[in-house]
Motif scaffolding. Structure first.
Motif, short mmCIF file in Angstrom:
data_model
loop_
_atom_site.label_atom_id
_atom_site.label_comp_id
_atom_site.label_asym_id
_atom_site.label_seq_id
_atom_site.Cartn_x
_atom_site.Cartn_y
_atom_site.Cartn_z
N UNK A 6 16.35 -36.26 -61.36
CA UNK A 6 17.16 -37.09 -62.25
C UNK A 6 18.52 -36.43 -62.33
N UNK A 7 19.44 -36.90 -61.53
CA UNK A 7 20.68 -36.16 -61.30
C UNK A 7 21.70 -36.42 -62.39
N UNK A 8 21.45 -35.86 -63.58
CA UNK A 8 22.41 -35.89 -64.67
C UNK A 8 22.70 -34.47 -65.09
N UNK A 9 23.98 -34.15 -65.26
CA UNK A 9 24.34 -32.83 -65.76
C UNK A 9 23.95 -32.75 -67.23
N UNK A 10 23.49 -31.58 -67.65
CA UNK A 10 23.12 -31.42 -69.05
C UNK A 10 24.33 -31.56 -69.96
N UNK A 87 9.84 -38.32 -68.71
CA UNK A 87 11.21 -37.82 -68.64
C UNK A 87 11.65 -37.19 -69.96
N UNK A 88 12.58 -36.26 -69.84
CA UNK A 88 13.22 -35.68 -71.01
C UNK A 88 14.56 -35.10 -70.55
N UNK A 89 15.50 -34.98 -71.48
CA UNK A 89 16.81 -34.44 -71.14
C UNK A 89 16.80 -32.92 -70.97
N UNK A 113 13.98 -34.93 -65.23
CA UNK A 113 14.91 -34.49 -66.26
C UNK A 113 16.11 -35.41 -66.24
N UNK A 114 16.28 -36.20 -67.27
CA UNK A 114 17.40 -37.15 -67.33
C UNK A 114 17.61 -37.61 -68.77
N UNK A 119 19.49 -43.65 -66.74
CA UNK A 119 18.20 -43.45 -66.08
C UNK A 119 18.35 -43.64 -64.57
N UNK A 120 17.90 -42.68 -63.77
CA UNK A 120 18.09 -42.74 -62.32
C UNK A 120 16.98 -43.51 -61.60
#
Length: 297
Positions: A6-10, A87-89, A113-114, A119-120
């Motif tokens: 899940x390609x999101x930066x924290x 999923x979770x951040x 992780x997203x 949502x990817x």
């Protein structure tokens, strides 16, 4: 059982870095107490599954699943012909959920992780999307509901469980009423990321309608929050899993902390018949559907 990318930066704007850091520290405690928390909220998980209409063979997305629930219970319900995306951040939460899935031997589950509002996943990917006790902390609830609708199949269900009003939930107020006498606690802003953010009737339902959900409904779920723990074990768990509580306790002297702990345990003791926890609880369960695609005439 896989870990999805899940390609999101924290540090993404939709999940402030300070919020993520808080949950990163909390993750170790949620994992440590995961068995007790699973037992405590089992009635809420069952109600969420029932209201969402989750059945064998379904594909289910769980957003903000924390240390793995309700994802792991849902995986057992959908069975080998179904699947769950947990999923979770927070990376540490996702890792804890993976470890618990391995411990239970659950294989029809993937992990990612997203953040909720980015949502990817492809459009129309899941039969059902749920979030149990996560929506209150979404930085952008409307964006998150829109994203969950996007990745849900037409006719599919969204289901949320959130805390109902504080005065009906002594699990919360036996702690906060005591602590407020020692640490100044201003009333939260109306839309602050707080456990009781959506405790008002119709507030989350209105967001779901604005996002485009149809057949939106809500009801108050009353149940007993039970676990085979003593009042001392209750206080240990509560003082560890709550980031806001940990921060307030840091403001007190050692003697003050001892007094707070004793007062809270004294106030809570009536909810521990035969030295076993049993709090009356009220939660709000809110559901809606993704509208069916209208066929052109």
């Amino acid at each position: 059982m896989n870990s999805a990318s899940c390609s999101n930066e924290l540090g993404d704007r939709s999940q402030p870095a300070d919020s993520v850091a808080e949950w990163q520290e909390s993750a170790q405690y949620w994992t440590r107490h995961s068995d007790i928390i699973h037992s405590m909220f089992a009635p809420l998980t069952r109600a969420l599954i029932e209201d969402a209409g989750i059945k064998a063979g379904d594909s289910v997305l769980d957003v903000a699943a924390g240390a793995g629930e309700p994802s792991l219970t849902i995986a057992e319900v959908v069975g080998p012909t179904g699947s769950v995306m947990c999923t979770d951040a927070v990376e540490e939460m996702v890792l804890g959920a993976q470890i618990e899935a391995q411990r239970r031997g659950i294989r029809n589950i993937d992990f990612g992780q997203c953040v909720a509002d980015s949502l990817p996943f492809a459009n129309d990917s899941f039969d059902v999307a749920v979030s149990r006790l996560g929506a209150m902390f979404f930085p952008d609830p409307l964006g998150a509901v829109r994203e969950m609708l996007r990745v849900t199949k037409p006719g599919g269900t969204l289901a949320f469980a959130v805390w109902y009003k504080k005065e009906f939930n002594p699990y919360s107020y036996v702690v906060t009423d005591v602590l407020s006498r020692y640490v100044e606690t201003p009333a939260p802003e109306p839309d602050a990321r707080d456990a009781f953010r959506f405790a008002e009737d119709g507030k989350l339902a209105a967001i779901m309608k604005e996002a485009g959900a149809s057949d939106v409904a809500e009801h108050v779920l009353k149940f007993q929050l039970e676990a085979p723990i003593s009042v001392d074990e209750f206080w240990l768990m509560r003082s560890e899993i709550s980031e806001s509580l940990r921060e307030k306790l840091k403001q007190l002297t050692s003697d003050e902390c001892d007094r707070v702990a004793q007062e809270i345990k004294d106030n809570a003791r009536e909810f521990f018949p035969e030295n076993r926890m049993s709090f009356p609880m009220q939660m709000l369960v809110v559901t809606g559907r993704k509208q069916q695609i209208q066929k052109m005439r």
